[in-house]
Design a protein around this motif. Structure first.
Motif, PDB file in Angstrom:
ATOM      1  N   ARG B 200      -9.515  -7.137   4.587  1.00  0.00           N
ATOM      2  CA  ARG B 200     -10.612  -6.259   4.145  1.00  0.00           C
ATOM      3  C   ARG B 200     -10.392  -4.809   4.585  1.00  0.00           C
ATOM      4  O   ARG B 200     -11.215  -3.947   4.287  1.00  0.00           O
ATOM      5  CB  ARG B 200     -11.955  -6.743   4.702  1.00  0.00           C
ATOM      6  CG  ARG B 200     -12.402  -8.099   4.186  1.00  0.00           C
ATOM      7  CD  ARG B 200     -13.792  -8.416   4.706  1.00  0.00           C
ATOM      8  NE  ARG B 200     -14.779  -7.518   4.128  1.00  0.00           N
ATOM      9  CZ  ARG B 200     -15.502  -7.810   3.052  1.00  0.00           C
ATOM     10  NH1 ARG B 200     -15.367  -8.978   2.464  1.00  0.00           N
ATOM     11  NH2 ARG B 200     -16.373  -6.935   2.581  1.00  0.00           N
ATOM     12  N   LEU B 201      -9.308  -4.555   5.328  1.00  0.00           N
ATOM     13  CA  LEU B 201      -9.083  -3.211   5.866  1.00  0.00           C
ATOM     14  C   LEU B 201      -7.913  -2.546   5.150  1.00  0.00           C
ATOM     15  O   LEU B 201      -6.883  -3.169   4.917  1.00  0.00           O
ATOM     16  CB  LEU B 201      -8.796  -3.316   7.364  1.00  0.00           C
ATOM     17  CG  LEU B 201     -10.026  -3.760   8.177  1.00  0.00           C
ATOM     18  CD1 LEU B 201      -9.622  -4.468   9.463  1.00  0.00           C
ATOM     19  CD2 LEU B 201     -10.910  -2.552   8.477  1.00  0.00           C
ATOM     20  N   SER B 202      -8.086  -1.276   4.818  1.00  0.00           N
ATOM     21  CA  SER B 202      -7.056  -0.576   4.046  1.00  0.00           C
ATOM     22  C   SER B 202      -5.890  -0.183   4.940  1.00  0.00           C
ATOM     23  O   SER B 202      -5.982  -0.184   6.182  1.00  0.00           O
ATOM     24  CB  SER B 202      -7.644   0.692   3.416  1.00  0.00           C
ATOM     25  OG  SER B 202      -7.887   1.638   4.442  1.00  0.00           O
ATOM     26  N   GLU B 203      -4.804   0.219   4.261  1.00  0.00           N
ATOM     27  CA  GLU B 203      -3.624   0.677   4.984  1.00  0.00           C
ATOM     28  C   GLU B 203      -3.946   1.914   5.829  1.00  0.00           C
ATOM     29  O   GLU B 203      -3.416   2.092   6.920  1.00  0.00           O
ATOM     30  CB  GLU B 203      -2.536   1.030   3.955  1.00  0.00           C
ATOM     31  CG  GLU B 203      -1.233   0.452   4.283  1.00  0.00           C
ATOM     32  CD  GLU B 203      -0.325   0.259   3.081  1.00  0.00           C
ATOM     33  OE1 GLU B 203       0.694  -0.392   3.262  1.00  0.00           O
ATOM     34  OE2 GLU B 203      -0.607   0.758   1.981  1.00  0.00           O
ATOM     35  N   LEU B 204      -4.804   2.779   5.313  1.00  0.00           N
ATOM     36  CA  LEU B 204      -5.206   3.961   6.071  1.00  0.00           C
ATOM     37  C   LEU B 204      -5.890   3.540   7.374  1.00  0.00           C
ATOM     38  O   LEU B 204      -5.639   4.111   8.446  1.00  0.00           O
ATOM     39  CB  LEU B 204      -6.161   4.828   5.233  1.00  0.00           C
ATOM     40  CG  LEU B 204      -6.654   6.097   5.918  1.00  0.00           C
ATOM     41  CD1 LEU B 204      -5.520   7.103   6.082  1.00  0.00           C
ATOM     42  CD2 LEU B 204      -7.811   6.737   5.141  1.00  0.00           C
ATOM     43  N   GLU B 205      -6.742   2.531   7.282  1.00  0.00           N
ATOM     44  CA  GLU B 205      -7.464   2.081   8.476  1.00  0.00           C
ATOM     45  C   GLU B 205      -6.543   1.403   9.486  1.00  0.00           C
ATOM     46  O   GLU B 205      -6.676   1.633  10.695  1.00  0.00           O
ATOM     47  CB  GLU B 205      -8.600   1.127   8.073  1.00  0.00           C
ATOM     48  CG  GLU B 205      -9.733   1.851   7.360  1.00  0.00           C
ATOM     49  CD  GLU B 205     -10.605   0.900   6.570  1.00  0.00           C
ATOM     50  OE1 GLU B 205     -11.667   0.535   7.079  1.00  0.00           O
ATOM     51  OE2 GLU B 205     -10.224   0.526   5.439  1.00  0.00           O
TER      52      GLU B 205
END
Lengths: 67, 330
Positions: B200-205
């Motif tokens: 659920r977490l993006s690459e940016l995060e």
């Protein structure tokens, strides 16, 4: 203002005295795909930049086969 | 820009949620997201031993860091792929992290244990380097988890990885692969339970989390990744996301909520044992043994060679390579 871009590594001189958002637009970099680091800290699009700043723009996209 | 939770100066903006966070709040939110995901999908039970697949990159080290902080019983496994100085730096990052956290890192050397490295595989076999790399990782991580008595294998696949994979599977209408795309794959027939707590977490995060935690991850991209299909799908998704923040999450998480049940009946693969190594496979020989034989210039026999030819067609290789593979299988 010194800007270090990664993958591939290169350094460019850019005009300071404006918002990070404007620098990213000039570089055609999508803000959701990079970390921008100044003095060891992350900064966001609305951050004002000085001529004396040194930035690292680090892509976050990785490909190939994860993990 | 101000933190949504405490109004301090923000260090990260999460546009899909119209939110921004300071360092402290972001680290808290990230860990809570991982913990909620693990609970919701029943990824890790009390007392489970978890093997974390570690590459030295931001995702796997961020995952390991979060799992350690959440109190899970984890070890890492690093696979040496033999990609020159890139592999050297990757190992140094994984080993340095493990040492700094007092955690156990196991290692497997592909060339030492199986006689080939990834650059050699790319030169000698008809598969792309990324394809051989991916199937080698799946094989070795699963085998190590089973042999080591682990209950769960955790990988650092993030939202961008999953959305790009779903896009690729959908563009090909590969319904069997679509049906098997899940944050949790239960153990079955010699395959350990696999979980993706960062989905659920993006690459940016994940990159921001790793950076803010002071993790010295490998920033460089793999030198063999040029032209990789997954990267093209990510570029396409990012181009849409830039104009419509949140579309990536709606695509993948919407699939999990509403699309996955429609494809469930497509997961028909029967798992048996590879005729060569005994590891799980849906064919006569597992993909790893087929690749290994090809790289060594061995023949597996008609059944295995036919299987390789069909698999190559799925990899969308140039027509002439597919023809050669088919001809060799006859």
């Amino acid at each position: 203002m010194k800007v270090r871009l990664r993958n591939p590594d290169r350094e460019v001189d850019m005009r300071g005295g404006r918002l990070l958002q404007e620098v990213l637009v000039e570089l055609a970099v999508d803000p959701d795909t990079v970390l921008v680091i100044r003095d060891g800290e992350l900064i966001t699009r609305g951050t004002s930049l000085d001529e004396a700043d040194a930035l690292e723009i680090r892509p976050v996209i990785s490909g190939g086969s994860t993990p | 820009m101000r933190c949504h939770r405490c109004k301090a100066s923000a260090v990260i903006e999460v546009r899909r949620n119209n939110a921004a966070f300071c360092e402290g709040c972001f680290l808290t939110v990230f860990r809570k997201q991982v913990a909620r995901t693990i609970d919701k999908w029943e990824m890790i039970g009390g007392g489970d031993r978890v093997l974390v697949a570690v590459s030295g990159g931001k995702d796997s080290l961020a995952l390991w860091d979060a799992l350690l902080d959440l109190g899970h019983d984890t070890s890492g496994l690093y696979l040496g792929l033999g990609i020159g100085t890139y592999s050297d730096r990757s190992y140094a990052a994984a080993e340095g992290f493990a040492r700094s956290r007092g955690a156990t890192l196991e290692t497997v050397d592909l060339a030492g244990e199986h006689g080939f490295d990834i650059p050699t595989a790319g030169r000698r076999g008809p598969r792309s380097t990324c394809a051989v790399c991916g199937l080698s990782k799946r094989y070795i991580f699963n085998r190590a988890a089973v042999d080591g008595g682990y209950d769960v294998l955790a990988t650092g696949h993030n939202l961008d990885d999953e959305a790009a994979t779903l896009l690729g599977n959908t563009l090909r209408w590969d319904t069997e692969f679509i049906a098997r795309q899940s944050p949790v794959l239960p153990a079955r027939g010699g395959m350990v339970k696999k979980v993706k707590p960062l989905h659920r977490l993006s690459e940016l995060e994940t990159a921001a989390f790793a950076f803010l935690r002071g993790i010295d991850y490998v920033v460089e991209e793999c030198p063999l990744v040029a032209g990789n299909t997954q990267l093209r799908y990510k570029d396409a998704m990012n181009a849409i996301e830039a104009r419509s923040p949140g579309v990536k999450a709606r695509f993948f998480l919407g699939y999990l909520d509403r699309g996955a049940p429609l494809f469930r009946s497509e997961d028909r693969a029967e798992v048996g044992a590879c005729a060569r190594c005994g590891q799980p496979t849906t064919g006569t020989y597992c993909a790893f043994c087929r690749a290994k034989a090809q790289i060594a210039g061995e023949r597996l026999g008609p059944a295995g060679d036919r299987q390789v030819a069909e698999e190559l067609a799925d990899e969308v290789l140039p027509a002439e390579l597919y023809e050669i593979a088919l001809a060799e299988a006859e």
